[in-house]
Design a protein around this motif. Structure first.
Motif, PDB file in Angstrom:
ATOM      1  N   ASN A 193       0.853  -1.187   0.000  1.00 49.40           N
ATOM      2  CA  ASN A 193       0.000   0.000   0.000  1.00 49.40           C
ATOM      3  C   ASN A 193       0.888   1.236   0.000  1.00 49.40           C
ATOM      4  O   ASN A 193       1.810   1.344   0.801  1.00 49.40           O
ATOM      5  CB  ASN A 193      -0.904  -0.003   1.228  1.00 49.40           C
ATOM      6  N   ARG A 218      -0.954  11.545  -1.104  1.00 47.54           N
ATOM      7  CA  ARG A 218      -2.389  11.552  -0.811  1.00 47.54           C
ATOM      8  C   ARG A 218      -3.141  12.325  -1.881  1.00 47.54           C
ATOM      9  O   ARG A 218      -4.160  11.862  -2.399  1.00 47.54           O
ATOM     10  CB  ARG A 218      -2.649  12.209   0.557  1.00 47.54           C
ATOM     11  N   ARG A 219      -2.597  13.481  -2.237  1.00 47.41           N
ATOM     12  CA  ARG A 219      -3.273  14.307  -3.241  1.00 47.41           C
ATOM     13  C   ARG A 219      -3.334  13.614  -4.589  1.00 47.41           C
ATOM     14  O   ARG A 219      -4.298  13.736  -5.317  1.00 47.41           O
ATOM     15  CB  ARG A 219      -2.576  15.666  -3.369  1.00 47.41           C
ATOM     16  N   LYS A 220      -2.275  12.853  -4.891  1.00 47.92           N
ATOM     17  CA  LYS A 220      -2.219  12.139  -6.172  1.00 47.92           C
ATOM     18  C   LYS A 220      -2.978  10.811  -6.119  1.00 47.92           C
ATOM     19  O   LYS A 220      -2.943  10.025  -7.063  1.00 47.92           O
ATOM     20  CB  LYS A 220      -0.763  11.867  -6.560  1.00 47.92           C
ATOM     21  N   GLU A 221      -3.581  10.533  -4.970  1.00 50.03           N
ATOM     22  CA  GLU A 221      -4.329   9.287  -4.745  1.00 50.03           C
ATOM     23  C   GLU A 221      -3.486   8.036  -4.994  1.00 50.03           C
ATOM     24  O   GLU A 221      -3.960   7.062  -5.599  1.00 50.03           O
ATOM     25  CB  GLU A 221      -5.576   9.239  -5.633  1.00 50.03           C
ATOM     26  N   VAL A 267      -2.093   4.602  -4.436  1.00 49.39           N
ATOM     27  CA  VAL A 267      -2.629   3.467  -3.679  1.00 49.39           C
ATOM     28  C   VAL A 267      -1.668   2.284  -3.620  1.00 49.39           C
ATOM     29  O   VAL A 267      -1.748   1.471  -2.701  1.00 49.39           O
ATOM     30  CB  VAL A 267      -3.987   2.973  -4.243  1.00 49.39           C
ATOM     31  N   ASN A 275      -1.184   5.369  -8.909  1.00 53.98           N
ATOM     32  CA  ASN A 275      -2.565   5.741  -8.589  1.00 53.98           C
ATOM     33  C   ASN A 275      -3.489   4.602  -9.032  1.00 53.98           C
ATOM     34  O   ASN A 275      -3.014   3.632  -9.624  1.00 53.98           O
ATOM     35  CB  ASN A 275      -2.915   7.110  -9.215  1.00 53.98           C
ATOM     36  N   PRO A 276      -4.808   4.706  -8.756  1.00 56.35           N
ATOM     37  CA  PRO A 276      -5.687   3.572  -9.077  1.00 56.35           C
ATOM     38  C   PRO A 276      -5.695   3.198 -10.558  1.00 56.35           C
ATOM     39  O   PRO A 276      -5.975   2.055 -10.897  1.00 56.35           O
ATOM     40  CB  PRO A 276      -7.070   4.063  -8.626  1.00 56.35           C
ATOM     41  N   GLN A 303      -6.844  -2.968  -3.493  1.00 58.73           N
ATOM     42  CA  GLN A 303      -6.716  -1.770  -4.324  1.00 58.73           C
ATOM     43  C   GLN A 303      -5.318  -1.650  -4.915  1.00 58.73           C
ATOM     44  O   GLN A 303      -5.146  -1.298  -6.084  1.00 58.73           O
ATOM     45  CB  GLN A 303      -6.988  -0.558  -3.441  1.00 58.73           C
TER      46      GLN A 303
END
Ligand code: F6P
Length: 256
Positions: A159, A178-181, A183, A192-193, A228
């Motif tokens: 993660n 966090r801002r860029k998501e 995961v 990111n996702p 995720q």
């Protein structure tokens, strides 16, 4: 009952491989979030897979992490059967417990296979400048060149934020992630996702361009909490296999 259970897992494997768009998914029973014992089973399944695909002359690159560690532990020593195989760490050290570092696991795997190995002994938290100059050392260059020609890459998936915190990344970077998501984290890259890289650790080792050319990759990750991350990092894995547990698999399906 066993046959019924195995059939259930095969169906689950087919479903998850469609969702992730990867050739092969191997699922072991259980959920690593609840008990580390299941991570051990992921390691065993990955070890079996690795032993079935190694060919003479192959170069194997391996990352660190507790799940990959279980794979190495599950391999039976076969001294000198694979003396033309080369094992390398996929990345220089990235501040983890020593026993789970890619250097340690690379040498352990090489010893078990009777293979050759080279290490990337690079200290953590070097300045950009020092890292650049170390990278220019002929010995490191030679290892990096070999790494770029990996035939089999074995890697753990983590993660993003957990790994960033474990590695002691400063708050502004955590905030950026966090801002860029972000995961997922794998071999020093944060995704990111959608599977795009949003941040890269300052370590040396395998590069994204190298990864695209690798003929076979084995990813290992388990637990509901990794679903995720597996989905995001799974984008990388066109040729190869992800070994996970039911906990991760069921959550991947649930989130579809
Ligand atoms: O630090 C090496 C590494 O493979 C990371 O790239 C990955 O995020 C993590 O370990 C996975 O670790 P674990 O299997 O212990 O969750």
């Amino acid at each position: 009952d066993l046959i019924y259970a195995l059939k259930g897992l095969t169906e689950l494997e087919n479903k998850v491989s469609k969702i992730l768009n990867v050739n092969k998914v191997v699922i072991v029973p259980g959920n690593s979030d609840e008990n580390d014992m299941f991570k051990k089973d992921i390691g065993k399944a990955a070890a079996r897979l690795l032993m079935s695909i190694i060919k003479p002359g192959n170069t194997i690159a391996i990352t660190g992490g507790s799940t990959v560690n279980y794979m190495v532990k599950a391999i039976q020593p076969l001294s000198s059967t694979y003396d033309d195989v080369f094992v390398l760490p996929a990345r220089g050290s990235v501040g983890h417990q020593v026993e789970y570092q890619s250097n340690t696991l690379a040498s352990e795997l090489a010893q078990k296979l009777g293979a050759e190995y080279k290490l990337l002994n690079i200290p953590d938290h070097l300045s950009k400048k020092s890292l650049e100059s170390i990278t220019k050392e002929p010995e490191i260059q030679e290892t990096l060149k070999k790494v770029s020609k990996t035939d089999i890459l074995i890697f753990g998936i983590g993660n993003a934020l957990q790994m960033a915190e474990k590695r002691g990344l400063p708050e502004p970077i955590l905030d950026f992630l966090r801002r860029k998501e972000a995961v997922a984290e794998a071999f020093g890259y944060y995704f990111n996702p959608s599977g795009n890289i949003v941040y890269t650790s300052r370590t040396v080792g395998i590069k994204l361009d190298d990864i695209k050319k690798i003929p076979y990759m084995i990813a290992l990750a388990g637990g509901t909490s990794k679903a995720q991350a597996i989905k995001a990092a799974g984008h990388l894995l066109k040729n190869g296999c992800i070994v996970m547990d039911e906990g991760a698999a069921n959550e991947i399906i649930r989130c579809e």
